[in-house]
Design a protein around this motif. Structure first.
Motif, PDB file in Angstrom:
ATOM      1  N   LEU A  12       0.828  -1.205   0.000  1.00 53.93           N
ATOM      2  CA  LEU A  12       0.000   0.000   0.000  1.00 53.93           C
ATOM      3  C   LEU A  12       0.860   1.252   0.000  1.00 53.93           C
ATOM      4  O   LEU A  12       0.578   2.210  -0.723  1.00 53.93           O
ATOM      5  CB  LEU A  12      -0.937  -0.008   1.204  1.00 53.93           C
ATOM      6  CG  LEU A  12      -1.908   1.151   1.300  1.00 53.93           C
ATOM      7  CD1 LEU A  12      -2.820   1.209   0.070  1.00 53.93           C
ATOM      8  CD2 LEU A  12      -2.738   1.038   2.557  1.00 53.93           C
ATOM      9  N   ALA A  13       1.906   1.242   0.786  1.00 50.54           N
ATOM     10  CA  ALA A  13       2.805   2.400   0.822  1.00 50.54           C
ATOM     11  C   ALA A  13       3.462   2.617  -0.534  1.00 50.54           C
ATOM     12  O   ALA A  13       3.614   3.754  -0.991  1.00 50.54           O
ATOM     13  CB  ALA A  13       3.870   2.209   1.900  1.00 50.54           C
ATOM     14  N   LEU A  14       3.840   1.552  -1.201  1.00 50.26           N
ATOM     15  CA  LEU A  14       4.442   1.672  -2.526  1.00 50.26           C
ATOM     16  C   LEU A  14       3.452   2.247  -3.528  1.00 50.26           C
ATOM     17  O   LEU A  14       3.801   3.095  -4.343  1.00 50.26           O
ATOM     18  CB  LEU A  14       4.936   0.307  -3.003  1.00 50.26           C
ATOM     19  CG  LEU A  14       5.655   0.269  -4.339  1.00 50.26           C
ATOM     20  CD1 LEU A  14       6.905   1.134  -4.288  1.00 50.26           C
ATOM     21  CD2 LEU A  14       6.019  -1.149  -4.698  1.00 50.26           C
ATOM     22  N   ALA A  27       7.991  10.939  -1.460  1.00 50.58           N
ATOM     23  CA  ALA A  27       8.486  10.391  -0.196  1.00 50.58           C
ATOM     24  C   ALA A  27       7.569  10.782   0.958  1.00 50.58           C
ATOM     25  O   ALA A  27       7.264   9.968   1.830  1.00 50.58           O
ATOM     26  CB  ALA A  27       9.908  10.872   0.064  1.00 50.58           C
ATOM     27  N   ALA A  28       7.103  12.018   0.957  1.00 48.54           N
ATOM     28  CA  ALA A  28       6.212  12.479   2.019  1.00 48.54           C
ATOM     29  C   ALA A  28       4.876  11.753   1.985  1.00 48.54           C
ATOM     30  O   ALA A  28       4.336  11.367   3.030  1.00 48.54           O
ATOM     31  CB  ALA A  28       5.992  13.988   1.906  1.00 48.54           C
ATOM     32  N   THR A  29       4.323  11.547   0.793  1.00 47.01           N
ATOM     33  CA  THR A  29       3.056  10.826   0.670  1.00 47.01           C
ATOM     34  C   THR A  29       3.214   9.390   1.146  1.00 47.01           C
ATOM     35  O   THR A  29       2.371   8.875   1.882  1.00 47.01           O
ATOM     36  CB  THR A  29       2.565  10.836  -0.789  1.00 47.01           C
ATOM     37  OG1 THR A  29       2.434  12.188  -1.215  1.00 47.01           O
ATOM     38  CG2 THR A  29       1.235  10.145  -0.924  1.00 47.01           C
ATOM     39  N   VAL A  41       7.731   2.263  11.606  1.00 45.70           N
ATOM     40  CA  VAL A  41       8.317   1.362  10.614  1.00 45.70           C
ATOM     41  C   VAL A  41       7.642   1.574   9.264  1.00 45.70           C
ATOM     42  O   VAL A  41       8.297   1.628   8.223  1.00 45.70           O
ATOM     43  CB  VAL A  41       8.188  -0.109  11.069  1.00 45.70           C
ATOM     44  CG1 VAL A  41       8.653  -1.060   9.985  1.00 45.70           C
ATOM     45  CG2 VAL A  41       8.966  -0.333  12.351  1.00 45.70           C
ATOM     46  N   GLY A  42       6.339   1.728   9.272  1.00 45.57           N
ATOM     47  CA  GLY A  42       5.601   1.981   8.036  1.00 45.57           C
ATOM     48  C   GLY A  42       6.006   3.291   7.394  1.00 45.57           C
ATOM     49  O   GLY A  42       6.072   3.402   6.169  1.00 45.57           O
ATOM     50  N   ALA A  43       6.273   4.295   8.219  1.00 50.32           N
ATOM     51  CA  ALA A  43       6.701   5.588   7.686  1.00 50.32           C
ATOM     52  C   ALA A  43       8.045   5.469   6.983  1.00 50.32           C
ATOM     53  O   ALA A  43       8.248   6.036   5.912  1.00 50.32           O
ATOM     54  CB  ALA A  43       6.785   6.619   8.808  1.00 50.32           C
ATOM     55  N   ALA A  44       8.948   4.716   7.576  1.00 51.20           N
ATOM     56  CA  ALA A  44      10.260   4.528   6.955  1.00 51.20           C
ATOM     57  C   ALA A  44      10.140   3.763   5.640  1.00 51.20           C
ATOM     58  O   ALA A  44      10.763   4.132   4.632  1.00 51.20           O
ATOM     59  CB  ALA A  44      11.195   3.791   7.912  1.00 51.20           C
ATOM     60  N   ILE A  45       9.322   2.725   5.633  1.00 46.71           N
ATOM     61  CA  ILE A  45       9.118   1.946   4.409  1.00 46.71           C
ATOM     62  C   ILE A  45       8.455   2.805   3.341  1.00 46.71           C
ATOM     63  O   ILE A  45       8.843   2.788   2.179  1.00 46.71           O
ATOM     64  CB  ILE A  45       8.283   0.678   4.697  1.00 46.71           C
ATOM     65  CG1 ILE A  45       9.082  -0.281   5.560  1.00 46.71           C
ATOM     66  CG2 ILE A  45       7.846   0.007   3.398  1.00 46.71           C
ATOM     67  CD1 ILE A  45       8.282  -1.445   6.075  1.00 46.71           C
ATOM     68  N   GLY A  46       7.445   3.577   3.738  1.00 41.55           N
ATOM     69  CA  GLY A  46       6.742   4.434   2.789  1.00 41.55           C
ATOM     70  C   GLY A  46       7.627   5.501   2.184  1.00 41.55           C
ATOM     71  O   GLY A  46       7.570   5.772   0.980  1.00 41.55           O
ATOM     72  N   GLY A  50       8.675   5.838  -1.692  1.00 42.95           N
ATOM     73  CA  GLY A  50       8.463   7.065  -2.453  1.00 42.95           C
ATOM     74  C   GLY A  50       9.692   7.488  -3.226  1.00 42.95           C
ATOM     75  O   GLY A  50       9.606   7.904  -4.380  1.00 42.95           O
ATOM     76  N   VAL A  51      10.838   7.360  -2.615  1.00 44.94           N
ATOM     77  CA  VAL A  51      12.088   7.725  -3.279  1.00 44.94           C
ATOM     78  C   VAL A  51      12.372   6.771  -4.435  1.00 44.94           C
ATOM     79  O   VAL A  51      12.730   7.196  -5.545  1.00 44.94           O
ATOM     80  CB  VAL A  51      13.251   7.730  -2.273  1.00 44.94           C
ATOM     81  CG1 VAL A  51      14.588   7.889  -2.984  1.00 44.94           C
ATOM     82  CG2 VAL A  51      13.060   8.835  -1.258  1.00 44.94           C
ATOM     83  N   VAL A  52      12.176   5.481  -4.207  1.00 38.67           N
ATOM     84  CA  VAL A  52      12.430   4.488  -5.260  1.00 38.67           C
ATOM     85  C   VAL A  52      11.493   4.688  -6.437  1.00 38.67           C
ATOM     86  O   VAL A  52      11.910   4.676  -7.595  1.00 38.67           O
ATOM     87  CB  VAL A  52      12.302   3.056  -4.700  1.00 38.67           C
ATOM     88  CG1 VAL A  52      12.315   2.017  -5.802  1.00 38.67           C
ATOM     89  CG2 VAL A  52      13.422   2.781  -3.698  1.00 38.67           C
TER      90      VAL A  52
END
Length: 59
Positions: A12-14, A27-29, A41-46, A50-52
């Motif tokens: 979902l974060a991706l 990245a912020a979204t 942890v979800g914030a770091a993954i998200g 976002g950067v990728v």
């Protein structure tokens, strides 16, 4: 069960990380969506997702 939840959150974060026009917005979204769903942890993954996604779409 926990790993399944983390996998779903990462997916979902991706997906949400693609929202935005530049790397910072994506990245912020992703971080905001990850934070709501998975905490720190979800914030770091998200944010990472976002950067990728941004780097991939910019090519």
């Amino acid at each position: 069960m926990r790993s399944l939840k983390l996998l779903a959150l990462a997916g979902l974060a991706l997906t949400l990380a693609a929202c935005g026009h530049n790397t910072e917005q994506r990245a912020a979204t992703g971080a905001a969506a990850g934070l709501i769903l998975g905490g720190p942890v979800g914030a770091a993954i998200g944010a990472g997702a976002g950067v990728v996604v941004s780097k991939t779409q910019d090519r």
